[in-house]
Design a protein around this motif. Sequence first.
Motif, PDB file in Angstrom:
ATOM      1  N   ARG A  80       0.412  -1.195   0.314  1.00  0.00           N
ATOM      2  CA  ARG A  80       0.414   0.230   0.167  1.00  0.00           C
ATOM      3  C   ARG A  80       1.392   1.478   0.457  1.00  0.00           C
ATOM      4  NH1 ARG A  80      -5.509  -0.727   1.028  1.00  0.00           N
ATOM      5  NH2 ARG A  80      -5.744  -3.158   1.156  1.00  0.00           N
ATOM      6  N   ALA A  81       1.993   0.811   0.536  1.00  0.00           N
ATOM      7  CA  ALA A  81       3.087   2.052   0.648  1.00  0.00           C
ATOM      8  C   ALA A  81       3.645   2.572  -0.403  1.00  0.00           C
ATOM      9  CB  ALA A  81       3.409   2.213   1.478  1.00  0.00           C
ATOM     10  N   SER A  82       3.729   4.088  -1.331  1.00  0.00           N
ATOM     11  CA  SER A  82       3.839   4.134  -2.758  1.00  0.00           C
ATOM     12  C   SER A  82       5.492   4.346  -2.181  1.00  0.00           C
ATOM     13  CB  SER A  82       3.551   5.552  -2.797  1.00  0.00           C
ATOM     14  OG  SER A  82       4.343   6.457  -2.083  1.00  0.00           O
ATOM     15  N   SER A  83       6.135   5.085  -0.938  1.00  0.00           N
ATOM     16  CA  SER A  83       7.709   4.413  -0.507  1.00  0.00           C
ATOM     17  C   SER A  83       8.119   3.345  -0.707  1.00  0.00           C
ATOM     18  CB  SER A  83       8.286   5.260   0.233  1.00  0.00           C
ATOM     19  OG  SER A  83       7.482   3.920   1.681  1.00  0.00           O
ATOM     20  N   ARG A  84       7.483   2.483  -0.347  1.00  0.00           N
ATOM     21  CA  ARG A  84       7.885   1.153  -0.597  1.00  0.00           C
ATOM     22  C   ARG A  84       7.709   0.272  -2.072  1.00  0.00           C
ATOM     23  NH1 ARG A  84       8.213  -2.810   3.108  1.00  0.00           N
ATOM     24  NH2 ARG A  84       7.233  -4.431   2.882  1.00  0.00           N
ATOM     25  N   ILE A  85       7.065   1.235  -2.316  1.00  0.00           N
ATOM     26  CA  ILE A  85       6.756   0.526  -4.138  1.00  0.00           C
ATOM     27  C   ILE A  85       8.399   0.700  -4.855  1.00  0.00           C
ATOM     28  CG2 ILE A  85       5.707   1.102  -6.448  1.00  0.00           C
ATOM     29  CD1 ILE A  85       3.102   0.230  -4.514  1.00  0.00           C
ATOM     30  N   ASN A  86       8.424   2.079  -4.341  1.00  0.00           N
ATOM     31  CA  ASN A  86       9.575   2.946  -5.179  1.00  0.00           C
ATOM     32  C   ASN A  86      10.670   2.262  -4.390  1.00  0.00           C
ATOM     33  OD1 ASN A  86       8.064   5.024  -6.257  1.00  0.00           O
ATOM     34  ND2 ASN A  86       8.087   6.458  -4.763  1.00  0.00           N
ATOM     35  N   ARG A  87      10.732   1.776  -3.689  1.00  0.00           N
ATOM     36  CA  ARG A  87      12.234   1.232  -3.311  1.00  0.00           C
ATOM     37  C   ARG A  87      12.409  -0.393  -3.563  1.00  0.00           C
ATOM     38  NH1 ARG A  87      11.399  -0.408   3.497  1.00  0.00           N
ATOM     39  NH2 ARG A  87      13.611  -1.262   2.823  1.00  0.00           N
ATOM     40  N   TYR A  88      11.147  -0.697  -3.941  1.00  0.00           N
ATOM     41  CA  TYR A  88      11.142  -2.110  -4.554  1.00  0.00           C
ATOM     42  C   TYR A  88      11.814  -1.728  -6.568  1.00  0.00           C
ATOM     43  CZ  TYR A  88       9.934  -5.645  -7.669  1.00  0.00           C
ATOM     44  OH  TYR A  88      10.140  -6.754  -8.671  1.00  0.00           O
ATOM     45  N   PHE A  89      11.387  -0.437  -6.931  1.00  0.00           N
ATOM     46  CA  PHE A  89      11.506  -0.864  -8.293  1.00  0.00           C
ATOM     47  C   PHE A  89      12.780   0.283  -8.288  1.00  0.00           C
ATOM     48  CE2 PHE A  89       6.651  -0.126  -8.894  1.00  0.00           C
ATOM     49  CZ  PHE A  89       7.489  -1.496 -10.394  1.00  0.00           C
ATOM     50  N   GLU A  90      13.520   0.786  -6.830  1.00  0.00           N
ATOM     51  CA  GLU A  90      15.190   1.136  -7.068  1.00  0.00           C
ATOM     52  C   GLU A  90      15.889   0.465  -7.353  1.00  0.00           C
ATOM     53  OE1 GLU A  90      14.834   4.184  -3.762  1.00  0.00           O
ATOM     54  OE2 GLU A  90      14.178   4.874  -4.747  1.00  0.00           O
ATOM     55  N   GLN A  91      15.422  -0.828  -6.815  1.00  0.00           N
ATOM     56  CA  GLN A  91      17.047  -2.347  -7.099  1.00  0.00           C
ATOM     57  C   GLN A  91      16.627  -2.688  -8.737  1.00  0.00           C
ATOM     58  OE1 GLN A  91      17.437  -4.660  -3.504  1.00  0.00           O
ATOM     59  NE2 GLN A  91      15.561  -3.296  -2.526  1.00  0.00           N
ATOM     60  N   LEU A  92      15.801  -2.385  -9.190  1.00  0.00           N
ATOM     61  CA  LEU A  92      15.415  -2.989 -10.608  1.00  0.00           C
ATOM     62  C   LEU A  92      16.066  -1.804 -11.661  1.00  0.00           C
ATOM     63  CD1 LEU A  92      12.062  -3.872 -10.454  1.00  0.00           C
ATOM     64  CD2 LEU A  92      14.047  -5.199 -10.031  1.00  0.00           C
ATOM     65  N   PRO A  93      17.238  -2.971 -12.904  1.00  0.00           N
ATOM     66  CA  PRO A  93      17.714  -2.175 -13.111  1.00  0.00           C
ATOM     67  C   PRO A  93      16.292  -1.158 -14.519  1.00  0.00           C
ATOM     68  CG  PRO A  93      17.579  -4.259 -13.863  1.00  0.00           C
ATOM     69  CD  PRO A  93      17.002  -4.302 -13.032  1.00  0.00           C
ATOM     70  N   ASP A  94      16.952   0.258 -14.794  1.00  0.00           N
ATOM     71  CA  ASP A  94      15.690   1.109 -15.015  1.00  0.00           C
ATOM     72  C   ASP A  94      15.378   0.713 -16.125  1.00  0.00           C
ATOM     73  OD1 ASP A  94      15.394   3.770 -15.052  1.00  0.00           O
ATOM     74  OD2 ASP A  94      15.581   3.815 -16.572  1.00  0.00           O
ATOM     75  N   GLU A  95      15.581   0.004 -17.324  1.00  0.00           N
ATOM     76  CA  GLU A  95      14.891   0.039 -17.986  1.00  0.00           C
ATOM     77  C   GLU A  95      14.402  -1.155 -18.061  1.00  0.00           C
ATOM     78  OE1 GLU A  95      18.454  -2.757 -17.960  1.00  0.00           O
ATOM     79  OE2 GLU A  95      17.796  -0.619 -17.841  1.00  0.00           O
ATOM     80  N   MET A  96      13.706  -2.105 -17.193  1.00  0.00           N
ATOM     81  CA  MET A  96      12.591  -3.707 -16.681  1.00  0.00           C
ATOM     82  C   MET A  96      11.458  -2.447 -15.518  1.00  0.00           C
ATOM     83  SD  MET A  96      14.325  -5.864 -18.419  1.00  0.00           S
ATOM     84  CE  MET A  96      13.027  -6.833 -17.703  1.00  0.00           C
ATOM     85  N   VAL A  97      12.002  -1.161 -15.472  1.00  0.00           N
ATOM     86  CA  VAL A  97      10.906  -0.424 -14.003  1.00  0.00           C
ATOM     87  C   VAL A  97       9.729  -0.031 -14.988  1.00  0.00           C
ATOM     88  CG1 VAL A  97      10.504   1.335 -13.356  1.00  0.00           C
ATOM     89  CG2 VAL A  97      12.329   0.387 -12.800  1.00  0.00           C
ATOM     90  N   PRO A  98       8.386  -1.097 -14.942  1.00  0.00           N
ATOM     91  CA  PRO A  98       7.458  -0.736 -15.470  1.00  0.00           C
ATOM     92  C   PRO A  98       6.152   0.838 -15.398  1.00  0.00           C
ATOM     93  CG  PRO A  98       6.915  -2.054 -14.266  1.00  0.00           C
ATOM     94  CD  PRO A  98       8.232  -1.897 -14.495  1.00  0.00           C
ATOM     95  N   ARG A  99       7.458   2.027 -15.929  1.00  0.00           N
ATOM     96  CA  ARG A  99       6.199   3.408 -16.251  1.00  0.00           C
ATOM     97  C   ARG A  99       5.361   3.347 -17.050  1.00  0.00           C
ATOM     98  NH1 ARG A  99      11.778   4.218 -15.019  1.00  0.00           N
ATOM     99  NH2 ARG A  99      12.204   5.002 -12.490  1.00  0.00           N
ATOM    100  N   LEU A 100       4.713   4.143 -16.976  1.00  0.00           N
ATOM    101  CA  LEU A 100       3.340   4.287 -17.656  1.00  0.00           C
ATOM    102  C   LEU A 100       4.010   4.940 -19.492  1.00  0.00           C
ATOM    103  CD1 LEU A 100       0.566   5.656 -15.933  1.00  0.00           C
ATOM    104  CD2 LEU A 100       0.790   3.415 -17.564  1.00  0.00           C
ATOM    105  N   GLY A 101       4.271   4.549 -20.629  1.00  0.00           N
ATOM    106  CA  GLY A 101       4.661   5.002 -21.602  1.00  0.00           C
ATOM    107  C   GLY A 101       7.077   4.228 -21.837  1.00  0.00           C
ATOM    108  N   SER A 102       6.988   4.282 -20.625  1.00  0.00           N
ATOM    109  CA  SER A 102       8.498   3.843 -20.630  1.00  0.00           C
ATOM    110  C   SER A 102       8.687   2.096 -21.282  1.00  0.00           C
ATOM    111  CB  SER A 102       8.147   3.822 -19.693  1.00  0.00           C
ATOM    112  OG  SER A 102       8.358   2.536 -18.792  1.00  0.00           O
ATOM    113  N   GLU A 103      10.124   2.231 -22.214  1.00  0.00           N
ATOM    114  CA  GLU A 103      11.079   0.982 -22.860  1.00  0.00           C
ATOM    115  C   GLU A 103      10.471   0.116 -22.090  1.00  0.00           C
ATOM    116  OE1 GLU A 103      11.877  -1.819 -24.873  1.00  0.00           O
ATOM    117  OE2 GLU A 103      11.771   0.094 -25.458  1.00  0.00           O
ATOM    118  N   GLY A 104      10.410   0.772 -20.116  1.00  0.00           N
ATOM    119  CA  GLY A 104      10.173  -1.168 -19.102  1.00  0.00           C
ATOM    120  C   GLY A 104       8.391  -1.210 -19.501  1.00  0.00           C
ATOM    121  N   ALA A 105       7.251  -0.839 -19.609  1.00  0.00           N
ATOM    122  CA  ALA A 105       6.295  -0.627 -19.574  1.00  0.00           C
ATOM    123  C   ALA A 105       6.188  -1.556 -21.145  1.00  0.00           C
ATOM    124  CB  ALA A 105       5.642   0.281 -20.325  1.00  0.00           C
ATOM    125  N   CYS A 106       6.935  -1.585 -21.985  1.00  0.00           N
ATOM    126  CA  CYS A 106       6.669  -2.515 -23.700  1.00  0.00           C
ATOM    127  C   CYS A 106       6.990  -3.712 -22.933  1.00  0.00           C
ATOM    128  CB  CYS A 106       7.464  -1.983 -24.042  1.00  0.00           C
ATOM    129  SG  CYS A 106       6.106  -0.622 -24.955  1.00  0.00           S
TER     130      CYS A 106
END
Length: 529
Positions: A80-106
């Motif tokens: 539920r906490a957005s801070s924990r979600i961000n902590r999780y994605f910070e540990q992944l390669p940037d190109e694998m983070v599924p941000r809307l409209g990004s290469e990670g989402a594709c």
Amino acid sequence: MAIRRKKSTVMVTTTSEKSAKCPEQRKTCQSCKCPREAHAIYQQQTTNVHERLGFKLVSPADSGVEARDLGFTWVPPGVRASSRINRYFEQLPDEMVPRLGSEGACSRERQISYQLPKQDLSLEHCKHLEVQHEASFEDFVTARNEIALDIAYIKDAPYDEHCAHCDNEIAAGELVVAAPKFVESVMWHPKCFTCSTCNSLLVDLTYCVHDDKVYCERHYAEMLKPRCAGCDELIFSGEYTKAMDKDWHSGHFCCWQCDESLTGQRYVIRDDHPYCIKCYENVFANTCEECNKIIGIDSKDLSYKDKHWHEACFLCFKCHLSLVDKQFGAKADKIYCGNCYDAQFASRCDGCGEVFRAGTKKMEYKTRQWHENCFCCCVCKTAIGTKSFIPREQEIYCAGCYEEKFATRCIKCNKVITSGGVTYKNEPWHRECFTCTHCNITLAGQRFTSRDEKPYCAECFGELFAKRCTACVKPITGIGGTRFISFEDRHWHHDCFVCASCKASLVGRGFITDGPDILCPDCAKQKLM
């Protein structure tokens, strides 16, 4: 001239079962033949993982937060906490983070299609499963879902532990991935939760477990069942085709061009795709320059530059002699045997006057050319090859003979002057040979004079030949325009011509001699009085 022989590799499948065209089975675009998941229109057809797996859909209220509200296409479930979600994605390669409209989402969409193929998950997506094997498929799905397939979650590590993948330390409180199919002590760094076969991040934390290792569903299934390389479905039949180190439904091993079945047929592999003989020859085979017919896979393809011939058509344009394994020459897009080429086109050696045979090494300089053995020094007859040489008029000289015959020599030592020489009276000297005749000190760059055509340094010339000053007894050399005064047989430097009594300069004045001395008129008068 060099030719290349090309021979295609023809293979034959071993099963006897055949089928007709099978274009509908291939998981590729019918237009460009690239994988379907490479098209954006196909990616948009994917759905969330829970629905794809047939799991109970979880509402945003139960799962934590709505991913799109945070700018992502997916977030870890139950957080539920957005801070924990961000902590999780910070540990992944940037190109694998599924941000809307990004290469990670594709990338996430592509991985869902690849790691979780629909035809592995539901019978309704299996287009090539025989009716008699549907029960085996359902049993496979049921067993997989019960003992292997699940979705992991993230949590804070309750104590110090080591990552199940990289074995590096996990500190207590660190954000980790946990899998329900494993005991509580088994944890992964977020970036380490990957398939043990393809090493890709497990999409949306979906995994299968086998022998205490995690896999994506695709590679888990392939450890238990063969997968058809044509339709991408699992094979439950006991009879199938093995070709190109891959597995195929017996009717799905087809020509990449025309989709005709290749089972039991000869085929050729090109760019990792199989082709029937007819399509391969139509698409890839070369046309013979002589007969203008296709050079089939059963024929030798002889090539020179961008031209190709059947072995039987590789003939001299003039005498039609076979040129296979023989030297030949080319002129104006035609090929000739050595004798015919020489008779019509060969140039001649400037040394011996003979023609250059086809394949003979030729040495060229400006507009002239020689056989390798004829390109030699005109004096010593030594072959020059790739060594340095010196041309003079119409002759070629090696460096040694040229120096011996034409190089400038020192007038003193008679050796060749290669650099740093000096000229004196139009004669060449080594710098080190141009020395004072008396003391042998080098005169190059120094002031000197000559006597009887011989050079002397200023000091030696003064000591040996110059007049001496009556007053100071030093030589009067005259070098550099030195002025001096002479009277009878006596001589003085300009500065030494002074009155012996008062030391006044007598240059340009009258004077009186008094034995060896000279006096000004005033001093002479005073002396007489």
